[in-house]
Design a protein around this motif. Structure first.
Motif, PDB file in Angstrom:
ATOM      1  N   PRO A   4       0.815  -1.205   0.000  1.00  0.00           N
ATOM      2  CA  PRO A   4       0.000   0.000   0.000  1.00  0.00           C
ATOM      3  C   PRO A   4       0.848   1.253   0.000  1.00  0.00           C
ATOM      4  CG  PRO A   4      -0.078  -1.143   2.113  1.00  0.00           C
ATOM      5  CD  PRO A   4       0.579  -2.052   1.157  1.00  0.00           C
ATOM      6  N   ALA A   6       0.007   4.238   1.163  1.00  0.00           N
ATOM      7  CA  ALA A   6      -0.068   5.004   2.411  1.00  0.00           C
ATOM      8  C   ALA A   6       0.964   4.499   3.397  1.00  0.00           C
ATOM      9  CB  ALA A   6      -1.468   4.872   3.012  1.00  0.00           C
ATOM     10  N   ILE A   8       2.470   3.016   6.514  1.00  0.00           N
ATOM     11  CA  ILE A   8       1.937   2.048   7.452  1.00  0.00           C
ATOM     12  C   ILE A   8       2.721   2.144   8.746  1.00  0.00           C
ATOM     13  CG2 ILE A   8       1.453  -0.395   7.847  1.00  0.00           C
ATOM     14  CD1 ILE A   8       1.634  -0.733   4.782  1.00  0.00           C
ATOM     15  N   GLN A  41     -11.751   5.663   3.854  1.00  0.00           N
ATOM     16  CA  GLN A  41     -10.322   5.848   3.603  1.00  0.00           C
ATOM     17  C   GLN A  41      -9.462   5.401   4.789  1.00  0.00           C
ATOM     18  OE1 GLN A  41      -9.263   9.809   2.433  1.00  0.00           O
ATOM     19  NE2 GLN A  41      -7.097   9.314   2.136  1.00  0.00           N
ATOM     20  N   SER A  44      -9.698   1.608   5.229  1.00  0.00           N
ATOM     21  CA  SER A  44      -9.054   0.939   4.105  1.00  0.00           C
ATOM     22  C   SER A  44      -7.537   0.920   4.280  1.00  0.00           C
ATOM     23  CB  SER A  44      -9.431   1.633   2.800  1.00  0.00           C
ATOM     24  OG  SER A  44      -8.853   0.976   1.696  1.00  0.00           O
ATOM     25  N   SER A  45      -6.971   2.052   4.690  1.00  0.00           N
ATOM     26  CA  SER A  45      -5.525   2.114   4.908  1.00  0.00           C
ATOM     27  C   SER A  45      -5.103   1.224   6.065  1.00  0.00           C
ATOM     28  CB  SER A  45      -5.106   3.566   5.195  1.00  0.00           C
ATOM     29  OG  SER A  45      -5.342   4.385   4.070  1.00  0.00           O
ATOM     30  N   ASP A  48      -5.276  -2.399   4.841  1.00  0.00           N
ATOM     31  CA  ASP A  48      -4.176  -2.714   3.934  1.00  0.00           C
ATOM     32  C   ASP A  48      -2.887  -2.965   4.715  1.00  0.00           C
ATOM     33  OD1 ASP A  48      -5.751  -2.568   1.725  1.00  0.00           O
ATOM     34  OD2 ASP A  48      -5.026  -0.617   1.033  1.00  0.00           O
TER      35      ASP A  48
END
Length: 239
Positions: A4, A6, A8, A41, A44-45, A48
């Motif tokens: 992903p 974004a 983490i 959002q 979802s992040s 992931d």
């Protein structure tokens, strides 16, 4: 799916990345889990990142399980209401079951995983109505079937469920309540078979221990000769 984009921020991920280098790909089978929260959002992040950790070849269950437990419990209603909810339940419980198999030699970790998995199943069962129950019938019965064969992974893993904090009897009783209210088409065979196995293992365990009344009288001796302990211990006697 690739890593992903974004950032983490996760202790579990950091620990995993310290173990090995290289590209990690989220398992394609997890796509339904992502689809349900695609419009959220933040969730979802978060998902992931969690799935990235789970897909890592050197995944650290000790750090992952608390994150997974928190995610499935907090977002249970979002998944429960979605048409992909039953499939997602199977995927989430499958992750817990994989963790059990990989952690079977670590008793404390097995207990944590079992507690998290059964807390998730218990919360789902306690929040469904009749319509939702029938929608989840296949997923629940698949789950009960896998629980019934946990001793094929390791007998002690099975006993962790039998004697755990979240008794399956509570879930079975909740499901049985639906049939008492009205005639429904739910197949109770898998949960009945699971409960039969759980009760048998529980009885076998206690029959392997000393009978409490003779043991108590032997330990207490003359001091307890006039105390009628029989009725108090009868419920847990071998008989």
């Amino acid at each position: 799916m690739q890593q992903p984009q974004a950032a983490i921020k996760s202790d579990a991920l950091i620990a995993n990345l310290q173990e090995t280098a290289g590209e990690v790909v989220i398992e394609p089978a997890f796509a339904p889990l992502q689809e349900v929260v695609a419009s959220y959002q933040g969730l979802s992040s978060k998902l992931d990142g969690l799935l990235y950790e789970i897909s890592h070849p050197y995944r650290n269950w000790k750090l992952i399980i608390p994150e997974l437990r928190a995610f499935v419990l907090k977002n249970l209603n979002i998944y429960r209401r979605h048409e992909l909810g039953p499939e997602c339940f199977t995927l989430f419980t499958g992750i817990f079951l994989d963790a059990l198999e990989e952690s079977k030699k670590n008793g404390k970790q097995v207990s944590r995983i079992m507690e998290a998995m059964l807390a998730y199943a218990d919360k789902l069962i306690n929040t469904v109505d009749l319509e939702c129950l029938l929608r989840y019938e296949q997923a629940l019965n698949t789950f009960f079937g896998r629980l019934r064969h946990l001793d094929e992974i390791d007998r002690q893993v099975m006993m962790t469920m039998v004697q755990g904090h979240h008794p399956m009897k509570k879930m079975a009783s909740r499901l049985a309540d639906f049939s008492r209210q009205e005639r429904i088409g739910f197949d109770y065979t898998p949960i009945a078979r699971l409960m039969k196995k759980i009760l048998g293992l529980n009885y076998d365990y206690w029959l392997g221990e000393e009978d409490p009344l003779p043991w108590f009288m032997e330990q207490c001796g003359d001091f307890c000769r006039d105390w009628e302990a029989g009725p108090l211990l009868a419920a847990i006697s071998h008989e």
